[in-house]
Motif scaffolding. Structure first.
Motif, PDB file in Angstrom:
ATOM      1  N   ALA A  66      39.021  39.444  43.027  1.00  0.00           N
ATOM      2  CA  ALA A  66      40.211  40.303  43.121  1.00  0.00           C
ATOM      3  C   ALA A  66      40.756  40.631  41.731  1.00  0.00           C
ATOM      4  O   ALA A  66      41.141  41.773  41.457  1.00  0.00           O
ATOM      5  CB  ALA A  66      41.286  39.623  43.965  1.00  0.00           C
ATOM      6  N   GLU A  67      40.765  39.634  40.844  1.00  0.00           N
ATOM      7  CA  GLU A  67      41.265  39.879  39.487  1.00  0.00           C
ATOM      8  C   GLU A  67      40.313  40.807  38.731  1.00  0.00           C
ATOM      9  O   GLU A  67      40.748  41.716  38.035  1.00  0.00           O
ATOM     10  CB  GLU A  67      41.446  38.568  38.719  1.00  0.00           C
ATOM     11  CG  GLU A  67      42.083  38.785  37.352  1.00  0.00           C
ATOM     12  CD  GLU A  67      42.288  37.508  36.554  1.00  0.00           C
ATOM     13  OE1 GLU A  67      42.980  37.575  35.525  1.00  0.00           O
ATOM     14  OE2 GLU A  67      41.765  36.451  36.932  1.00  0.00           O
ATOM     15  N   ARG A  68      39.007  40.592  38.898  1.00  0.00           N
ATOM     16  CA  ARG A  68      38.043  41.467  38.237  1.00  0.00           C
ATOM     17  C   ARG A  68      38.184  42.909  38.745  1.00  0.00           C
ATOM     18  O   ARG A  68      38.149  43.852  37.957  1.00  0.00           O
ATOM     19  CB  ARG A  68      36.620  40.971  38.470  1.00  0.00           C
ATOM     20  CG  ARG A  68      35.573  41.854  37.787  1.00  0.00           C
ATOM     21  CD  ARG A  68      34.171  41.380  38.009  1.00  0.00           C
ATOM     22  NE  ARG A  68      33.791  41.503  39.419  1.00  0.00           N
ATOM     23  CZ  ARG A  68      32.638  41.068  39.901  1.00  0.00           C
ATOM     24  NH1 ARG A  68      31.770  40.451  39.118  1.00  0.00           N
ATOM     25  NH2 ARG A  68      32.362  41.212  41.173  1.00  0.00           N
ATOM     26  N   LYS A  95      48.003  40.005  42.201  1.00  0.00           N
ATOM     27  CA  LYS A  95      48.788  40.412  43.373  1.00  0.00           C
ATOM     28  C   LYS A  95      50.076  41.116  42.949  1.00  0.00           C
ATOM     29  O   LYS A  95      50.469  42.119  43.541  1.00  0.00           O
ATOM     30  CB  LYS A  95      49.105  39.183  44.233  1.00  0.00           C
ATOM     31  CG  LYS A  95      49.813  39.540  45.521  1.00  0.00           C
ATOM     32  CD  LYS A  95      50.077  38.322  46.381  1.00  0.00           C
ATOM     33  CE  LYS A  95      50.770  38.755  47.666  1.00  0.00           C
ATOM     34  NZ  LYS A  95      51.220  37.643  48.467  1.00  0.00           N
ATOM     35  N   GLN A  96      50.735  40.612  41.895  1.00  0.00           N
ATOM     36  CA  GLN A  96      51.970  41.248  41.417  1.00  0.00           C
ATOM     37  C   GLN A  96      51.685  42.636  40.868  1.00  0.00           C
ATOM     38  O   GLN A  96      52.458  43.576  41.104  1.00  0.00           O
ATOM     39  CB  GLN A  96      52.627  40.384  40.331  1.00  0.00           C
ATOM     40  CG  GLN A  96      53.260  39.125  40.852  1.00  0.00           C
ATOM     41  CD  GLN A  96      53.749  38.222  39.730  1.00  0.00           C
ATOM     42  OE1 GLN A  96      53.086  38.056  38.703  1.00  0.00           O
ATOM     43  NE2 GLN A  96      54.921  37.620  39.911  1.00  0.00           N
ATOM     44  N   ALA A 102      51.696  49.565  44.205  1.00  0.00           N
ATOM     45  CA  ALA A 102      51.909  50.054  45.570  1.00  0.00           C
ATOM     46  C   ALA A 102      53.373  50.427  45.818  1.00  0.00           C
ATOM     47  O   ALA A 102      53.662  51.400  46.516  1.00  0.00           O
ATOM     48  CB  ALA A 102      51.444  49.015  46.575  1.00  0.00           C
ATOM     49  N   LYS A 103      54.300  49.654  45.223  1.00  0.00           N
ATOM     50  CA  LYS A 103      55.732  49.906  45.409  1.00  0.00           C
ATOM     51  C   LYS A 103      56.280  50.937  44.422  1.00  0.00           C
ATOM     52  O   LYS A 103      57.467  51.225  44.447  1.00  0.00           O
ATOM     53  CB  LYS A 103      56.523  48.617  45.212  1.00  0.00           C
ATOM     54  CG  LYS A 103      56.380  47.612  46.286  1.00  0.00           C
ATOM     55  CD  LYS A 103      57.336  46.475  45.963  1.00  0.00           C
ATOM     56  CE  LYS A 103      56.804  45.158  46.416  1.00  0.00           C
ATOM     57  NZ  LYS A 103      57.604  44.027  45.966  1.00  0.00           N
ATOM     58  N   LYS A 133      44.420  52.066  49.529  1.00  0.00           N
ATOM     59  CA  LYS A 133      43.184  52.191  50.302  1.00  0.00           C
ATOM     60  C   LYS A 133      42.326  50.930  50.202  1.00  0.00           C
ATOM     61  O   LYS A 133      41.899  50.368  51.206  1.00  0.00           O
ATOM     62  CB  LYS A 133      42.388  53.407  49.809  1.00  0.00           C
ATOM     63  CG  LYS A 133      41.136  53.676  50.602  1.00  0.00           C
ATOM     64  CD  LYS A 133      40.427  54.902  50.071  1.00  0.00           C
ATOM     65  CE  LYS A 133      39.092  55.100  50.769  1.00  0.00           C
ATOM     66  NZ  LYS A 133      38.298  56.139  50.136  1.00  0.00           N
ATOM     67  N   ILE A 134      42.067  50.465  48.980  1.00  0.00           N
ATOM     68  CA  ILE A 134      41.189  49.316  48.767  1.00  0.00           C
ATOM     69  C   ILE A 134      41.753  48.053  49.409  1.00  0.00           C
ATOM     70  O   ILE A 134      41.034  47.295  50.043  1.00  0.00           O
ATOM     71  CB  ILE A 134      40.943  49.069  47.260  1.00  0.00           C
ATOM     72  CG1 ILE A 134      40.114  50.211  46.676  1.00  0.00           C
ATOM     73  CG2 ILE A 134      40.255  47.739  47.020  1.00  0.00           C
ATOM     74  CD1 ILE A 134      40.032  50.200  45.164  1.00  0.00           C
ATOM     75  N   TYR A 135      43.037  47.816  49.231  1.00  0.00           N
ATOM     76  CA  TYR A 135      43.625  46.574  49.732  1.00  0.00           C
ATOM     77  C   TYR A 135      44.235  46.747  51.115  1.00  0.00           C
ATOM     78  O   TYR A 135      44.898  45.865  51.621  1.00  0.00           O
ATOM     79  CB  TYR A 135      44.647  46.025  48.736  1.00  0.00           C
ATOM     80  CG  TYR A 135      43.994  45.668  47.428  1.00  0.00           C
ATOM     81  CD1 TYR A 135      43.276  44.498  47.296  1.00  0.00           C
ATOM     82  CD2 TYR A 135      44.039  46.525  46.339  1.00  0.00           C
ATOM     83  CE1 TYR A 135      42.640  44.167  46.114  1.00  0.00           C
ATOM     84  CE2 TYR A 135      43.410  46.212  45.151  1.00  0.00           C
ATOM     85  CZ  TYR A 135      42.717  45.037  45.047  1.00  0.00           C
ATOM     86  OH  TYR A 135      42.074  44.720  43.877  1.00  0.00           O
ATOM     87  N   ASP A 136      44.009  47.939  51.734  1.00  0.00           N
ATOM     88  CA  ASP A 136      44.436  48.212  53.093  1.00  0.00           C
ATOM     89  C   ASP A 136      45.921  47.909  53.265  1.00  0.00           C
ATOM     90  O   ASP A 136      46.327  47.203  54.187  1.00  0.00           O
ATOM     91  CB  ASP A 136      43.590  47.396  54.074  1.00  0.00           C
ATOM     92  CG  ASP A 136      43.640  47.982  55.481  1.00  0.00           C
ATOM     93  OD1 ASP A 136      43.892  49.198  55.586  1.00  0.00           O
ATOM     94  OD2 ASP A 136      43.431  47.242  56.450  1.00  0.00           O
ATOM     95  N   ILE A 137      46.719  48.428  52.346  1.00  0.00           N
ATOM     96  CA  ILE A 137      48.163  48.202  52.379  1.00  0.00           C
ATOM     97  C   ILE A 137      48.801  49.421  53.023  1.00  0.00           C
ATOM     98  O   ILE A 137      48.523  50.547  52.645  1.00  0.00           O
ATOM     99  CB  ILE A 137      48.749  48.020  50.961  1.00  0.00           C
ATOM    100  CG1 ILE A 137      48.090  46.837  50.264  1.00  0.00           C
ATOM    101  CG2 ILE A 137      50.250  47.841  51.012  1.00  0.00           C
ATOM    102  CD1 ILE A 137      48.462  46.708  48.797  1.00  0.00           C
TER     103      ILE A 137
END
Length: 193
Positions: A66-68, A95-96, A102-103, A133-137
């Motif tokens: 996820a970090e990469r 994540k942040q 996203a926000k 899209k990638i993280y399905d948010i």
């Protein structure tokens, strides 16, 4: 080209590590986030990204895929180089960064050393759609951090509910009752799912 390196940890610094893999010592640049995730044991596996420039080949190491992936997204933005992306991942967790994009939290992205208003806005404009899209948010589910909400969501996932449906149900409950306990959120979500 090089997906990951698994070997003996020879040297560990806040900005880099050296991993001995079958007699070859690989020097990997890392973020502070990865540094904090590296256990103090001999065997180590880091996911990597090799950046080739005219005058150098630089290997970056990450504690998680996820970090990469976030690093790759960040360096795809015009004006964000590998050094800036690494600084971003040192200042904030992946994540942040993802949630900030996203926000559309310009202030959060701008709080990172070396990033001004225009660069922060460019990061958000270039990456928001990809991140969603990638993280399905769902744009609806992008809300402030709530530990009760997070605990309820993980409990519902363990119970076998689909993450997206559970998030929608939990978001409605938290919106109506922001101070609801974990148990209350779970009980109400179970009625709605």
């Amino acid at each position: 080209m090089i997906s990951h390196i698994h070997g003996k940890l020879v040297e560990k610094n806040p900005t880099d590590v050296v991993i001995d893999c079958n007699g070859v010592g690989y020097f990997l640049n890392i973020s502070l986030h990865t540094y904090s995730q590296i256990p103090d044991q001999e065997n180590l596996k880091l996911y990597t990204q090799l950046l080739v420039k005219e005058d150098s080949h630089t290997l970056y190491g990450f504690s998680s895929i996820a970090e990469r992936d976030m690093f790759r997204l960040l360096i795809s933005v015009s004006g964000i180089g590998a050094g800036t992306a690494r600084t971003m991942l040192s200042s904030l967790t992946p994540k942040q960064v993802r949630e900030g994009i996203a926000k559309e939290d310009v202030a959060l992205i701008q709080s990172i050393k070396g990033i001004g208003v225009k660069t922060a806005q460019r990061v958000i404009i270039d990456l928001k759609d990809k991140v969603l899209k990638i993280y399905d948010i769902d744009e609806v589910s992008v809300s402030t951090s709530n530990t009760n909400k997070d605990e309820a969501l993980s409990a519902l996932e363990v119970l076998g509910f689909v993450k997206k449906q559970a998030e929608r149900a939990v978001d409605k409950i938290v919106k109506a009752e922001p101070d609801a306990s974990v148990e209350t959120i779970i009980k109400q979500a179970l009625k709605n799912l």
